[in-house]
Design an enzyme around this catalytic site. Structure first.
Site, PDB file in Angstrom:
ATOM      1  N   LYS A 157      -8.399   3.985 -19.603  1.00 38.08           N
ATOM      2  CA  LYS A 157      -8.712   4.346 -20.977  1.00 38.08           C
ATOM      3  C   LYS A 157      -7.478   4.162 -21.870  1.00 38.08           C
ATOM      4  O   LYS A 157      -7.002   3.062 -21.991  1.00 38.08           O
ATOM      5  CB  LYS A 157      -9.271   5.770 -20.994  1.00 38.08           C
ATOM      6  CG  LYS A 157     -10.301   6.056 -19.865  1.00 38.08           C
ATOM      7  CD  LYS A 157     -11.593   5.271 -19.987  1.00 38.08           C
ATOM      8  CE  LYS A 157     -12.455   5.270 -18.741  1.00 38.08           C
ATOM      9  NZ  LYS A 157     -12.853   6.571 -18.215  1.00 38.08           N
ATOM     10  N   TYR A 171     -16.422  14.617 -16.460  1.00 36.65           N
ATOM     11  CA  TYR A 171     -16.738  13.196 -16.348  1.00 36.65           C
ATOM     12  C   TYR A 171     -17.790  13.029 -15.246  1.00 36.65           C
ATOM     13  O   TYR A 171     -17.683  13.648 -14.180  1.00 36.65           O
ATOM     14  CB  TYR A 171     -15.459  12.430 -15.990  1.00 36.65           C
ATOM     15  CG  TYR A 171     -15.724  10.985 -15.679  1.00 36.65           C
ATOM     16  CD1 TYR A 171     -16.059  10.089 -16.689  1.00 36.65           C
ATOM     17  CD2 TYR A 171     -15.665  10.514 -14.378  1.00 36.65           C
ATOM     18  CE1 TYR A 171     -16.329   8.770 -16.397  1.00 36.65           C
ATOM     19  CE2 TYR A 171     -15.926   9.191 -14.086  1.00 36.65           C
ATOM     20  CZ  TYR A 171     -16.264   8.327 -15.096  1.00 36.65           C
ATOM     21  OH  TYR A 171     -16.538   7.018 -14.809  1.00 36.65           O
ATOM     22  N   ARG A 197       0.843  -1.219   0.000  1.00 33.65           N
ATOM     23  CA  ARG A 197       0.000   0.000   0.000  1.00 33.65           C
ATOM     24  C   ARG A 197       0.872   1.261   0.000  1.00 33.65           C
ATOM     25  O   ARG A 197       0.439   2.327  -0.396  1.00 33.65           O
ATOM     26  CB  ARG A 197      -0.977   0.013   1.182  1.00 33.65           C
ATOM     27  CG  ARG A 197      -1.850   1.287   1.202  1.00 33.65           C
ATOM     28  CD  ARG A 197      -3.157   1.139   1.981  1.00 33.65           C
ATOM     29  NE  ARG A 197      -2.983   0.495   3.247  1.00 33.65           N
ATOM     30  CZ  ARG A 197      -2.461   1.087   4.332  1.00 33.65           C
ATOM     31  NH1 ARG A 197      -2.089   2.342   4.281  1.00 33.65           N
ATOM     32  NH2 ARG A 197      -2.327   0.420   5.448  1.00 33.65           N
ATOM     33  N   ASP A 255      -7.611  16.890 -15.926  1.00 33.81           N
ATOM     34  CA  ASP A 255      -7.845  15.491 -16.271  1.00 33.81           C
ATOM     35  C   ASP A 255      -7.459  15.340 -17.746  1.00 33.81           C
ATOM     36  O   ASP A 255      -8.116  15.891 -18.628  1.00 33.81           O
ATOM     37  CB  ASP A 255      -9.327  15.161 -16.036  1.00 33.81           C
ATOM     38  CG  ASP A 255      -9.662  13.699 -16.329  1.00 33.81           C
ATOM     39  OD1 ASP A 255      -8.967  13.082 -17.157  1.00 33.81           O
ATOM     40  OD2 ASP A 255     -10.639  13.191 -15.740  1.00 33.81           O
TER      41      ASP A 255
HETATM   42  C1  LIG Z   1     -13.369   7.171 -17.009  1.00 32.32           C
HETATM   43  C2  LIG Z   1     -12.990   8.533 -16.634  1.00 32.32           C
HETATM   44  C3  LIG Z   1     -12.714   8.877 -15.307  1.00 32.32           C
HETATM   45  C4  LIG Z   1     -12.867   7.891 -14.165  1.00 32.32           C
HETATM   46  O1  LIG Z   1     -11.916   6.889 -14.236  1.00 32.32           O
HETATM   47  P1  LIG Z   1     -12.136   5.390 -13.640  1.00 32.32           P
HETATM   48  O2  LIG Z   1     -10.879   4.716 -14.069  1.00 32.32           O
HETATM   49  O3  LIG Z   1     -13.371   4.843 -14.266  1.00 32.32           O
HETATM   50  O4  LIG Z   1     -12.267   5.526 -12.175  1.00 32.32           O
HETATM   51  C5  LIG Z   1     -12.297  10.160 -15.047  1.00 32.32           C
HETATM   52  N1  LIG Z   1     -12.163  11.071 -16.022  1.00 32.32           N
HETATM   53  C6  LIG Z   1     -12.431  10.791 -17.312  1.00 32.32           C
HETATM   54  C7  LIG Z   1     -12.268  11.847 -18.349  1.00 32.32           C
HETATM   55  C8  LIG Z   1     -12.862   9.515 -17.666  1.00 32.32           C
HETATM   56  O5  LIG Z   1     -13.131   9.250 -18.936  1.00 32.32           O
END
Ligand SMILES: *Cc1c(COP(=O)(O)O)cnc(C)c1O
Length: 397
Positions: free
Chosen positions: A212, A115, A62, A187
């Site tokens: 992603k 998101y 962790r 992000d």
């Molecule tokens: C999918 C997504 C998230 C969240 O990510 P997870 O891996 O599903 O927790 C945050 N920001 C964007 C732009 C996303 O597409």
């Protein structure tokens, strides 16, 4: 043997080499999966020195693990950051990063179109901890001045935003935020560091859903935070350790593997997306297409200025609204009707009923997510096959 100076390497070379060190025990060329929860100390003195931070070394997964660290080193090199942290999901990255810099009594200025999960975190969860959040259309820079407050500690951005594909000027907003004493988090999930490096534009931290494009194969959920060493140390010692949203060694290894081909994948994704966007724009059943690479996108110039490509997320409105969208999405044969994105295969979804369904309707529409909006994550299949599939599904309306 002299090691190559990473500073001098190009992006694809960094994807292959950064963070990768032959295993000291076996010489294994690829980073092994250190699937262990704990690490043996030589003796009590050794354990005590590691806990006190006087001696380098692993204690417990962790806190740190060699497979996680290899991934963190690679991601830091790719985002041109001092350091990185890998997490269990994108939301684990976002919550750990945000909650390390904003406390009760502080204010966040957030982009209105985010998101869905991030929106809910900011709208519902953080206010319960005494954190105030204002959502605003920050593509209009006047709104930044208008909504920054004395207690604003964070400006939170996505560019392009999910799923409206609208952009914000990261550099201009970062200047304004810094002048007001606030940090900026971007992000960068949609762009990846291959196409956009928000830290070089002035942002303080970048977060990713590595689920992603970073992983790229739709086989794992993970997240990344990058920023200064001091910031990452602070997060590692507080919100990462306390909330515990660390990545598993196996998932870290999947991302190490995915990252090696990031530029090749992103190039092919983006080339396909441009052709699909042009196809959709000319299609009689399509009303509007949102893709930053189209000249018709209202922020095309900003897209060119701030990124080196346009990515592969496309949103569109069909003539005939929700009903037409439902027909179309129920008739795709190659694409998969599924949330998530950045997978090598094409995915299609309906934000209003799926990813953004938790956002109140009026607010959702205000931020550009209409009832009829369709979001497509363009894969790396042969582009003719993607276009044939979407064309067939559109013909069923
Ligand atoms: C999918 C997504 C998230 C969240 O990510 P997870 O891996 O599903 O927790 C945050 N920001 C964007 C732009 C996303 O597409």
């Amino acid at each position: 043997m002299e090691k190559k100076d990473l500073e001098k390497l190009g992006f694809q070379s960094l994807c292959c080499h950064a963070g990768q060190h032959a295993d000291p025990q076996t010489g294994a060329h690829n980073t092994p999966i250190y699937q262990t929860s704990t690490f043996a100390f030589e003796n009590v003195k050794d354990g005590a020195a590691k806990f006190a931070g006087e001696k380098e070394g692993y204690i417990y997964t962790r806190l740190a693990n060699p497979t996680q660290n290899a991934l963190e080193e690679k991601m830091a090199a790719l985002e041109k950051a001092e350091a990185a942290i890998a997490t269990a999901s994108g939301m684990a990255a976002i919550s750990a990063a945000v909650m390390a810099v904003v406390f009760a009594g502080d204010h966040i200025l957030a982009l209105d179109c985010l998101y869905g999960g991030t929106h809910v975190l900011m709208e519902e969860t953080l206010p319960k901890y005494g954190i105030e959040v204002t959502f605003a259309d920050l593509s209009n820079l006047d709104n930044v001045d208008k909504y920054l407050q004395d207690n604003t500690k964070l400006v939170y951005l996505e560019s392009p935003a999910n799923p409206s594909l609208s952009l914000v000027d990261i550099e201009a907003i970062s200047k304004k935020a810094h002048a007001a004493g606030a940090k900026v988090i971007v992000d960068n999930t949609f762009m990846t560091p291959y196409l956009q490096k928000p830290l070089l534009l002035g942002a303080d931290m970048v977060v990713h859903s590595a689920t992603k494009y970073i992983g790229g194969h739709g086989d794992t959920v993970a997240g990344i935070i990058v920023g200064t060493q001091a910031m990452m140390d602070q997060i590692r010692g507080t919100t990462l350790k306390d909330f515990g949203g660390i990545i598993s060694p196996f998932n870290a290894w999947l991302l190490l593997r995915g990252l090696k081909t990031l530029p090749i994948r992103v190039e092919k994704h983006a080339k396909n997306a441009m052709e699909v966007a042009q196809f959709l724009e000319e299609h009689e059943k399509v009303d509007k297409v949102y893709y930053p690479g189209l000249k018709s996108h209202s922020q095309y110039d900003l897209a060119v200025k701030q990124a080196t490509g346009f990515g592969s997320m496309i949103s569109c409105e069909l003539k005939g609204g929700v009903d037409a969208g439902e027909k179309m999405m129920n008739n795709v044969q190659l694409a998969t009707l599924a949330v998530s994105l950045g997978d090598v295969d094409t995915l299609i979804q309906h934000p209003a009923s799926m990813t953004n369904s938790q956002v109140p309707r009026e607010e959702r529409i205000e931020s550009g997510i209409t009832d009829g909006l369709i979001r497509i994550s363009i894969g790396i299949e042969d582009v003719e096959d993607i276009i044939d599939d979407l064309g067939y599904a559109l013909s069923k309306i």
